[in-house]
Design an enzyme around this catalytic site. Structure first.
Site, PDB file in Angstrom:
ATOM      1  N   HIS A 138      -4.722-111.495 -50.662  1.00  0.00           N
ATOM      2  CA  HIS A 138      -4.115-112.081 -49.790  1.00  0.00           C
ATOM      3  C   HIS A 138      -4.873-113.239 -48.633  1.00  0.00           C
ATOM      4  CE1 HIS A 138       0.402-111.043 -49.845  1.00  0.00           C
ATOM      5  NE2 HIS A 138       0.269-112.424 -49.181  1.00  0.00           N
ATOM      6  N   GLU A 143      -0.510-103.081 -52.728  1.00  0.00           N
ATOM      7  CA  GLU A 143      -1.800-103.855 -51.777  1.00  0.00           C
ATOM      8  C   GLU A 143      -1.286-102.447 -50.405  1.00  0.00           C
ATOM      9  OE1 GLU A 143      -0.644-107.291 -52.298  1.00  0.00           O
ATOM     10  OE2 GLU A 143      -0.895-107.874 -49.715  1.00  0.00           O
ATOM     11  N   ARG A 200       3.492-112.055 -55.803  1.00  0.00           N
ATOM     12  CA  ARG A 200       3.541-110.669 -55.206  1.00  0.00           C
ATOM     13  C   ARG A 200       2.868-109.522 -56.221  1.00  0.00           C
ATOM     14  NH1 ARG A 200       4.157-112.431 -50.750  1.00  0.00           N
ATOM     15  NH2 ARG A 200       5.399-112.472 -49.256  1.00  0.00           N
TER      16      ARG A 200
HETATM   17  C1  DGY Z   1       3.784-115.484 -47.894  1.00  0.00           C
HETATM   18  O1  DGY Z   1       3.716-115.808 -45.848  1.00  0.00           O
HETATM   19  O2  DGY Z   1       4.819-114.553 -48.412  1.00  0.00           O
HETATM   20  C2  DGY Z   1       2.448-115.169 -47.814  1.00  0.00           C
HETATM   21  O3  DGY Z   1       2.269-114.064 -49.022  1.00  0.00           O
HETATM   22  C3  DGY Z   1       1.615-114.385 -46.424  1.00  0.00           C
HETATM   23  O4  DGY Z   1       1.742-116.257 -46.257  1.00  0.00           O
END
Ligand code: DGY
Length: 328
Positions: free
Chosen positions: A294, A276, A247
Site C-alpha cells: 500500500h 489487508e 482498494r
Molecule cells: C488513500 O489516501 O486513500 C490511500 O489509500 C492511502 O494514501
C-alpha cells in the site's frame, strides 16, 4: 466550542504522522499523538470519540456503525488522513452529526506513479528480476533471459477516470505512447477527456476485452466490491495484466488467484489487498505477481501534504468555517 485543559480543541491522532505535521497539530490543538504508532482497537477508537472534539484517523481505522454508536459522543469531526474513506461508515457518521473530511489532490501524482511502477514491474518482470539477482542465481546477460512484455504502444484500460485515473492516463500516453481507453460511470467533462486523448467505452466489460493492461481507479463502494470477479477476469485478454492500487476489495482475490493459476491473465501488480494486510498465500508464491505494501501515497512530500490538508480541514471546522474537503 469544547476544549481541552489548554483551551484548545482536543484532537486524537490515531497514528504517527510526519514531524512537520505533528508539530503544527500540537501547536493548533490539544493533540493527543500516538507515540508508539500502534493501530487503535475498536475500543480505543470509541474511547477517542468519547474523549476528543475531533479525530484524525487514517485509512486503516475502521470507524464502523458500532464504533460510531459510542455514548456519550464528544467528537464532531473525523478529519481523515487519506483520500479514500470507505473505512468510515459515513451514513452512521452523518446520523451522529459528525462531519467527515478527506485529503484529495495532494496524493494524485504519487499514486499515479505507483500505478505505473506496478505496471512496469509486472510487465518487465521487475520483482522477479530483483529476487533473481539477490538470490545469486544470475549467471549473466543472454538473449533469452527473463523476457517480459513491451509496454510502449499497448492499450491501457482504466476503470475510473477520476483524478488519479487521469494522472495515470497522462503518464501512459505522454511517457509510454500507450493508447488509453476507459470506463467511468461519471466521466469527467468531454473537453478533459479529449485533452487527455482517452477513449471512452460504454462498459467495464468493453474495456476488459480490449486492454493489454487494466488499471483500477474506482472508489471502494458497495457497487465496486468484487467488480473484478471471475466473470470479468475471464473477459480480459490472455496476455493482459491487472493493476490495482485503488482498494483491495474491488478485486475478488480468490478469483484472481484462480485466473492467474489458469493463465486466464498474464499477471497482476497489486498495492492493495482484499484482507489487508493479509495477502492470499497463493499470491506470495507467484512470480508473475508484484506485491507492494500500500505504497501509493508513500513519499515524504505527499505524506506531509496529506497531514497539512487534514490539519487545514480541522482548523476550518473549529474556526466555524466549512472545511474544504467535506465528504459527509
Ligand atoms: C488513500 O489516501 O486513500 C490511500 O489509500 C492511502 O494514501
Amino acid at each position: 466550542m469544547s476544549a481541552g485543559r489548554s483551551g484548545r480543541p482536543v484532537v486524537v491522532v490515531t497514528r504517527r504522522l510526519p514531524r512537520p505535521v505533528e508539530e503544527p497539530l500540537a501547536r493548533e490543538f490539544d493533540a493527543r499523538l500516538n507515540a508508539d504508532d500502534h493501530p487503535l482497537s475498536a475500543v480505543e477508537l470509541a474511547d477517542a470519540l468519547r474523549a476528543a472534539d475531533g479525530l484524525l484517523p487514517t485509512v486503516t481505522d475502521r470507524l464502523t456503525a458500532q464504533v460510531l454508536a459510542v455514548e456519550p459522543l464528544r467528537a464532531r469531526i473525523l478529519a481523515n488522513y487519506g483520500v479514500g474513506f470507505n473505512h468510515i461508515d459515513t451514513v452512521s457518521a452523518k446520523a451522529r452529526g459528525l462531519v467527515v473530511t478527506n485529503t484529495p489532490d495532494v496524493l494524485t501524482d504519487d499514486t499515479a506513479d505507483d500505478a505505473l511502477m506496478l505496471l512496469l514491474m509486472v510487465a518487465r518482470r521487475g520483482g522477479e528480476g530483483e529476487r533473481h539477482v539477490r538470490s545469486g542465481a544470475w549467471t549473466g546477460w543472454r538473449p533469452t533471459h527473463m523476457l517480459g512484455t513491451r509496454v510502449t504502444g499497448k492499450t491501457l484500460g482504466l476503470i475510473g477516470l477520476g483524478r488519479i485515473g487521469r494522472a495515470v492516463a497522462h503518464r501512459a500516453r505522454s511517457g509510454f505512447g500507450m493508447r488509453v481507453i476507459f470506463h467511468d460511470p461519471s466521466p469527467p467533462p468531454a473537453a478533459v477527456v479529449s485533452e487527455l486523448g482517452a477513449e471512452p467505452r460504454a462498459s467495464v466489460d468493453d474495456v476488459l476485452r480490449e486492454a493489454d493492461f487494466v488499471s483500477l481507479h474506482s472508489p471502494a463502494t458497495p457497487e465496486t466490491r468484487h467488480l473484478m470477479d471471475a466473470r470479468r477476469l475471464a473477459l480480459m485478454k490472455r496476455g493482459a495484466f491487472l493493476v490495482n492500487n485503488a482498494r483491495g476489495d474491488i478485486v475478488d482475490e480468490t478469483a484472481l488467484v484462480a485466473a492467474l493459476k489458469q493463465g486466464t491473465i498474464a499477471g497482476a501488480g497489486l498495492d492493495v489487498f482484499e484482507h489487508e494486510p493479509a495477502v492470499t498465500p497463493d499470491l506470495l508464491t507467484m512470480e508473475n505477481v508484484v506485491l507492494l505494501p500500500h505504497l501509493g501515497s508513500a513519499t515524504h512530500e505527499t505524506r506531509i501534504a496529506m497531514g497539512l490538508r487534514a490539519l487545514e480541514n480541522l482548523k476550518a471546522f473549529f474556526a466555524g468555517a466549512p472545511p474544504r474537503d467535506r465528504v459527509a
